[in-house]
Design a protein around this motif. Structure first.
Motif, PDB file in Angstrom:
ATOM      1  N   VAL A 566      38.883  52.958  32.927  1.00 52.34           N
ATOM      2  CA  VAL A 566      39.958  51.807  32.906  1.00 52.34           C
ATOM      3  C   VAL A 566      40.031  51.030  32.271  1.00 52.34           C
ATOM      4  CG1 VAL A 566      41.899  51.749  34.452  1.00 52.34           C
ATOM      5  CG2 VAL A 566      40.810  53.922  35.202  1.00 52.34           C
ATOM      6  N   GLU A 567      40.884  50.479  31.334  1.00 46.75           N
ATOM      7  CA  GLU A 567      41.203  49.023  31.038  1.00 46.75           C
ATOM      8  C   GLU A 567      41.758  48.687  30.550  1.00 46.75           C
ATOM      9  OE1 GLU A 567      36.946  49.185  27.906  1.00 46.75           O
ATOM     10  OE2 GLU A 567      38.407  50.169  27.427  1.00 46.75           O
ATOM     11  N   PHE A 568      42.367  47.386  30.833  1.00 44.49           N
ATOM     12  CA  PHE A 568      43.245  46.317  30.724  1.00 44.49           C
ATOM     13  C   PHE A 568      42.584  45.315  31.362  1.00 44.49           C
ATOM     14  CE2 PHE A 568      42.973  48.031  35.313  1.00 44.49           C
ATOM     15  CZ  PHE A 568      43.173  46.520  36.133  1.00 44.49           C
ATOM     16  N   THR A 569      43.649  44.597  30.137  1.00 42.65           N
ATOM     17  CA  THR A 569      43.671  42.838  31.079  1.00 42.65           C
ATOM     18  C   THR A 569      44.524  41.977  31.901  1.00 42.65           C
ATOM     19  OG1 THR A 569      43.088  42.279  28.909  1.00 42.65           O
ATOM     20  CG2 THR A 569      43.691  40.033  29.582  1.00 42.65           C
ATOM     21  N   ALA A 570      44.049  41.191  32.882  1.00 45.44           N
ATOM     22  CA  ALA A 570      45.426  40.697  33.335  1.00 45.44           C
ATOM     23  C   ALA A 570      44.838  38.791  33.517  1.00 45.44           C
ATOM     24  CB  ALA A 570      45.048  41.764  35.170  1.00 45.44           C
ATOM     25  N   SER A 571      46.215  38.577  33.980  1.00 51.74           N
ATOM     26  CA  SER A 571      46.112  37.057  33.690  1.00 51.74           C
ATOM     27  C   SER A 571      47.169  36.182  34.349  1.00 51.74           C
ATOM     28  CB  SER A 571      45.982  36.283  32.202  1.00 51.74           C
ATOM     29  OG  SER A 571      47.578  36.831  31.587  1.00 51.74           O
ATOM     30  N   GLY A 572      47.209  34.597  34.723  1.00 51.70           N
ATOM     31  CA  GLY A 572      48.295  34.745  36.256  1.00 51.70           C
ATOM     32  C   GLY A 572      47.407  34.131  36.974  1.00 51.70           C
ATOM     33  N   PHE A 573      46.003  34.523  37.488  1.00 52.20           N
ATOM     34  CA  PHE A 573      45.833  34.361  38.740  1.00 52.20           C
ATOM     35  C   PHE A 573      46.195  32.958  39.481  1.00 52.20           C
ATOM     36  CE2 PHE A 573      43.413  37.705  36.605  1.00 52.20           C
ATOM     37  CZ  PHE A 573      43.371  38.917  37.475  1.00 52.20           C
ATOM     38  N   ASP A 574      45.922  31.714  38.644  1.00 53.45           N
ATOM     39  CA  ASP A 574      45.956  30.054  39.039  1.00 53.45           C
ATOM     40  C   ASP A 574      47.324  29.870  38.772  1.00 53.45           C
ATOM     41  OD1 ASP A 574      42.914  31.202  38.908  1.00 53.45           O
ATOM     42  OD2 ASP A 574      42.910  29.384  36.909  1.00 53.45           O
ATOM     43  N   MET A 575      47.721  29.519  40.035  1.00 52.67           N
ATOM     44  CA  MET A 575      48.918  28.321  40.611  1.00 52.67           C
ATOM     45  C   MET A 575      48.779  26.892  40.169  1.00 52.67           C
ATOM     46  SD  MET A 575      50.486  28.327  44.032  1.00 52.67           S
ATOM     47  CE  MET A 575      51.324  29.981  43.557  1.00 52.67           C
ATOM     48  N   THR A 576      49.437  26.481  39.534  1.00 51.40           N
ATOM     49  CA  THR A 576      49.535  24.663  39.119  1.00 51.40           C
ATOM     50  C   THR A 576      49.972  23.917  40.571  1.00 51.40           C
ATOM     51  OG1 THR A 576      51.577  25.470  37.555  1.00 51.40           O
ATOM     52  CG2 THR A 576      49.442  25.916  36.427  1.00 51.40           C
ATOM     53  N   SER A 580      46.028  23.284  44.007  1.00 48.77           N
ATOM     54  CA  SER A 580      45.254  25.016  43.444  1.00 48.77           C
ATOM     55  C   SER A 580      43.944  24.936  42.969  1.00 48.77           C
ATOM     56  CB  SER A 580      46.592  25.619  42.616  1.00 48.77           C
ATOM     57  OG  SER A 580      47.629  25.596  43.006  1.00 48.77           O
ATOM     58  N   PRO A 581      43.350  25.382  43.866  1.00 48.39           N
ATOM     59  CA  PRO A 581      42.494  26.549  43.195  1.00 48.39           C
ATOM     60  C   PRO A 581      42.020  26.941  41.821  1.00 48.39           C
ATOM     61  CG  PRO A 581      42.910  28.193  45.025  1.00 48.39           C
ATOM     62  CD  PRO A 581      43.468  26.734  44.999  1.00 48.39           C
ATOM     63  N   THR A 582      40.839  26.631  40.740  1.00 50.28           N
ATOM     64  CA  THR A 582      40.723  27.737  39.742  1.00 50.28           C
ATOM     65  C   THR A 582      40.117  28.637  40.246  1.00 50.28           C
ATOM     66  OG1 THR A 582      40.638  25.687  38.529  1.00 50.28           O
ATOM     67  CG2 THR A 582      39.808  28.031  37.615  1.00 50.28           C
ATOM     68  N   ASN A 583      40.612  30.022  39.782  1.00 48.84           N
ATOM     69  CA  ASN A 583      39.818  31.689  40.644  1.00 48.84           C
ATOM     70  C   ASN A 583      39.089  31.760  39.072  1.00 48.84           C
ATOM     71  OD1 ASN A 583      41.725  32.394  42.251  1.00 48.84           O
ATOM     72  ND2 ASN A 583      42.720  31.777  41.507  1.00 48.84           N
ATOM     73  N   THR A 584      37.400  32.076  40.740  1.00 49.04           N
ATOM     74  CA  THR A 584      36.855  32.377  38.971  1.00 49.04           C
ATOM     75  C   THR A 584      36.407  34.257  39.246  1.00 49.04           C
ATOM     76  OG1 THR A 584      35.187  32.262  41.046  1.00 49.04           O
ATOM     77  CG2 THR A 584      35.360  30.404  39.362  1.00 49.04           C
ATOM     78  N   SER A 585      36.364  35.068  40.018  1.00 45.98           N
ATOM     79  CA  SER A 585      36.252  36.496  39.224  1.00 45.98           C
ATOM     80  C   SER A 585      37.280  36.673  40.932  1.00 45.98           C
ATOM     81  CB  SER A 585      34.963  35.924  40.706  1.00 45.98           C
ATOM     82  OG  SER A 585      34.677  36.374  42.355  1.00 45.98           O
ATOM     83  N   VAL A 586      37.530  38.079  40.087  1.00 44.28           N
ATOM     84  CA  VAL A 586      38.832  39.386  41.053  1.00 44.28           C
ATOM     85  C   VAL A 586      38.286  40.520  41.052  1.00 44.28           C
ATOM     86  CG1 VAL A 586      39.337  39.647  38.173  1.00 44.28           C
ATOM     87  CG2 VAL A 586      40.471  40.028  40.223  1.00 44.28           C
ATOM     88  N   ILE A 600      36.821  35.921  36.165  1.00 48.92           N
ATOM     89  CA  ILE A 600      38.227  35.327  35.257  1.00 48.92           C
ATOM     90  C   ILE A 600      37.430  33.891  34.943  1.00 48.92           C
ATOM     91  CG2 ILE A 600      40.248  33.925  36.503  1.00 48.92           C
ATOM     92  CD1 ILE A 600      40.003  35.840  39.031  1.00 48.92           C
ATOM     93  N   SER A 601      38.327  34.052  33.422  1.00 49.90           N
ATOM     94  CA  SER A 601      37.448  32.741  32.891  1.00 49.90           C
ATOM     95  C   SER A 601      38.644  31.705  32.600  1.00 49.90           C
ATOM     96  CB  SER A 601      37.975  33.300  31.417  1.00 49.90           C
ATOM     97  OG  SER A 601      38.801  33.727  30.356  1.00 49.90           O
ATOM     98  N   HIS A 614      47.272  31.406  33.728  1.00 50.10           N
ATOM     99  CA  HIS A 614      46.638  30.082  33.891  1.00 50.10           C
ATOM    100  C   HIS A 614      45.898  31.470  34.725  1.00 50.10           C
ATOM    101  CE1 HIS A 614      48.725  27.447  32.772  1.00 50.10           C
ATOM    102  NE2 HIS A 614      49.495  27.432  33.530  1.00 50.10           N
ATOM    103  N   GLY A 615      44.147  31.745  33.546  1.00 50.87           N
ATOM    104  CA  GLY A 615      43.298  32.160  34.536  1.00 50.87           C
ATOM    105  C   GLY A 615      43.668  33.564  34.033  1.00 50.87           C
TER     106      GLY A 615
END
Length: 777
Positions: A566-576, A580-586, A600-601, A614-615
């Protein structure tokens, strides 16, 4: 053309002059210059927009100083002088703001949408009667007619030159204020209205008004400023492009507003002869636009111009001697003192700032992005109306970002005051509810992408904490929302949900017209500002949440097969929102089974298609081979912020390891493995062993009849008979006595049932196969 940061331009070549008595002068061919030629008459206009009651001594000094620096200049506005104001002004019916602008000698203003917040009658009554300037609305008509309902223009004497200012307001106004208050008027095309009036002012007929120079004040503008270019914004907004390219060449300069952006661009004249400035000064009196037009009295044309957005700074000692400044400063002091008496009460405490989304430059009010303040307000609607003695039965809270006018930032002791809370929602709307279908709610989320012609391309809606959703912004309009979860379950398109919000949004404001497809509005009669103050008190100390409730998923799967990738791309983990913290993993799970943790980049996408995300994480895993067929949920949990997103999938069982027998089963040639304990002869139906077990709980019996063929969808091995949990789940029979529930509250129990409630269990033993039947409990 890029937004001006610094520019120097050579003077244009000699232009042919039309004879002085021409009834229709040729287009004004102007050139931008650092300094006007000495033989030209300087015409200076000082511009502001979206003041929104933010009176300060800083702005007063900046305006008064500019009026001193440019004798004979005129102070003008592109609208939204009142409405959406901070507590200091809103708590006093915006009277201090009107008095303050009077002191600074504001002469004329286009109407903005917020001038209609309390209705047309309030604008023409209370506001205009107190204001010493003239409000203009060339595209505001009496209902069902083309009869102007407001003055269309005003001619000012600026250093001996007759300058006509024509005002127009965004047609979105009808979607931004209460419908009852504007029932007697219509809003037409602003560009067409400006062109109609400008043509009269330049046709040589004194009976319908004449002017040497025409300037337009549009309460409408580009969706972005800063480093954005004029060409980019023309592409991004058809409405803005019309202003730039279709406003008549009779107009020498264009002031804009409404979109809260900072820019001053040089736009080609529509006839290709020279350029003209397009200006917006940001908002809340952060800057003062200073436009100098070089007017040639001999030819009757504007030949040159210079423009700058001057940053507002602290008052200087020199301002103390300026009457305009001292008068305005006195109003600031008295208004603040009175507001302090009203607002000094501490109502709650907070453990940190709760704010709107921040823009890339750190300023507030990024309406393209999710914020913890907007979400908190949406949650307050649900909690407040579900409190004892209130209407109740509210399931979803929603909030429009434009209704969030200030942030909650506690002091060093963590205190929040009444003034702070009141400033967040200054409009004093009532809170209302409406019943809509699940399908309509999905459509409502789709309308965050605003329609063509709207001032902003996207408005991020705040939601109560029980709602999450996924989207793909690259999909066509109407198909961008890819899943919605309410209370941990997929939304039911046919079910009814009661939603709550302010009366403005509930009536379809800000182009969220899907709400009008619901049932009748039920108005609680309770004021949003008061309810929010009450909610903060009840939840003190308030803790900011940084968990996003929406994620962008590209390649979102709908079907997952056990044992396959299963493969997909997820983004928008970081609130501004602030801090707000910067997320590094999910962490990703499917059906309650954790399948991996992914990095999470720290990427950002702040360009179309909106919204900004963001993220980003690339998700790739192999679905567990022991997943049973049925419905399940893929869940993503970001470590630092707690951002959680989920979406439903249909699980397909993987390939079976033991074929279904097609002939009479053979008696095992060897005895099956002896159980570790003495088996007891069952007196009732034998119990199916736990999933994953290979040792029978009783001695298998050779079937005396033809084995029953499994029903479609069932499997012929114990591996596929029931969904398994972790390794420890499989090892202990006690884990099969009830459903396994993960932290989402989603049951992971699955049962594969055959005919007449019989489950088929196949036990392989040596070269033979024995079969037995158990009635499903």
């Amino acid at each position: 053309m890029t937004n001006r940061i610094a520019r120097t331009c050579a003077l244009s070549g000699v232009l042919a002059l039309a004879f002085a008595g021409a009834l229709t002068p040729a287009a004004n061919a102007a050139t931008v210059v650092p300094t006007l030629d000495a033989d030209l008459t300087p015409v200076t206009l000082l511009g502001t927009n979206d003041f929104h009651g933010h009176f300060t001594k800083d702005f007063a000094c900046t305006v008064a100083s500019a009026e001193q620096e440019f004798p004979g200049s005129a102070f003008i506005s592109a609208g939204d002088n009142v409405g959406g104001s901070p507590f200091e002004s809103a708590s006093q019916d915006d009277n201090p703001s009107i008095d303050y602008l009077n002191a600074l000698k504001l002469q004329v203003s286009s109407v903005g949408n917020h001038e209609f917040d309390k209705g047309f009658d309030d604008l023409t009554g209370h506001v205009q009667s107190r204001a010493q300037w003239t409000y203009l609305g060339a595209n505001v008509y009496e209902k069902g007619t083309t009869t102007p309902a407001l003055p269309e223009y005003k001619v000012l004497d600026v250093n001996g030159v007759k300058v006509a200012v024509v005002g127009a307001v965004t047609t979105d106004t009808k979607n931004m204020v209460g419908a009852d208050g504007i029932a007697s008027i219509d809003f037409g095309d602003p560009v067409a209205a400006v062109n109609r009036v400008a043509a009269k002012l330049k046709d040589g007929d004194p009976s319908n008004g004449e002017a040497d120079v025409v300037v337009a004040e549009y309460h409408e503008g580009a969706p972005e400023g800063g480093s954005a270019t004029l060409e980019q914004m023309e592409s991004a907004s058809p409405v803005f492009k019309n202003i730039v390219t279709k406003t008549s060449a009779n107009v020498s300069a264009i002031f804009t507003g409404h979109t809260h952006q900072l820019y001053d661009w040089d736009a080609p004249m529509p006839d290709g002869d020279g350029t003209r400035p397009i200006i917006q000064t940001d908002f809340y009196a952060h800057n003062l636009g200073i436009l100098n037009l070089g007017y040639d009295k001999a030819s009757g044309k504007v030949k040159q111009y210079s423009v700058v957005n001057r940053k507002v700074t602290a008052p200087t000692d020199a301002c103390a001697s300026l009457p305009a400044y001292t008068a305005a400063a006195s109003i600031v002091d008295s208004a603040n003192a009175r507001a302090a008496q009203i607002g000094q009460q501490v109502i709650a405490q907070a453990t940190g700032p709760i704010t709107s989304a921040l823009k890339p430059d750190g300023s507030r009010d990024d309406r393209l992005a999710e914020s913890n303040l907007s979400n908190a307000i949406a949650q307050s609607y649900v909690d407040s109306l579900n409190a004892p003695g209130r209407p109740g039965s509210v399931e979803i809270g929603i909030m429009n970002p434009g209704g969030v006018r200030a942030d909650l930032v506690p002091d060093a002791a963590g205190n929040l005051t009444f003034a702070q809370a009141a400033a967040v929602m200054p409009f004093n709307n009532t809170v209302a509810t409406r019943e809509i279908s699940g399908a309509t709610f999905v459509k409502l989320l789709e309308q965050q992408w605003q329609p063509d012609g709207a001032s902003r391309p996207f408005l991020k809606m705040g939601l109560s904490s029980n709602v999450t959703y996924t989207f793909d912004e690259t999909k066509p309009a109407g198909s961008r929302i890819t899943s919605v979860m309410v209370g941990g379950k997929p939304i039911d398109p046919a079910a009814k949900y009661t939603v709550a919000s302010n009366s403005f949004l509930m009536a379809g404001g800000d182009n969220f017209t899907a709400l009008n497809e619901g049932g009748p509005i039920s108005d609680s009669g309770l004021i949003d500002q008061g309810l929010f103050v009450e909610w903060l008190k009840a939840h003190s100390p308030v803790k900011p949440s940084y968990a996003k409730q929406s994620l962008s998923i590209h390649g979102q799967p709908t079907n997952v097969k056990a044992g396959e990738k299963v493969e997909f791309t997820a983004s928008g983990f970081d609130m501004t929102s602030k801090n707000s913290p910067t997320n590094t993993s999910v962490e990703v799970s499917i059906g309650g089974h954790v399948v991996g943790t992914f990095p999470i980049s720290a990427t950002s996408a702040a360009t179309p298609p909106y919204p900004a995300n963001h993220g980003e994480a690339t998700i790739s895993f192999t679905a567990p081979s022991d997943l049973a067929a049925g419905d399940a949920v893929i869940t993503l949990r970001a470590k630092e912020s707690g951002t959680t997103g989920s979406f439903p999938v249909t699980l397909e069982a993987g390939a079976t390891t033991t074929p279904t027998p097609t002939t009479e089963p053979t008696t095992p040639t060897t005895e099956p493995t002896t159980p570790t304990t003495e088996p007891t002869t069952p007196t009732t139906e034998p119990t199916t062993p736990p999933a994953g077990s290979t040792t029978p709980t009783t001695e298998p019996t050779t079937p005396t009849t033809e084995p029953t063929t499994p029903t479609a969808g069932s499997t012929s091995s114990t591996t596929g008979a029931t969904e398994t949990g972790s390794a420890s789940d499989s090892a202990s029979p006690t884990t099969t006595t009830g459903p396994k529930v993960d932290t989402d509250g989603v049951s992971n129990e699955r049962a594969v049932t055959g005919l007449a409630g019989l489950a088929v269990v196949v036990v392989a033993a040596g070269a033979g196969i024995a079969m037995r039947l158990r009635r499903q409990s």
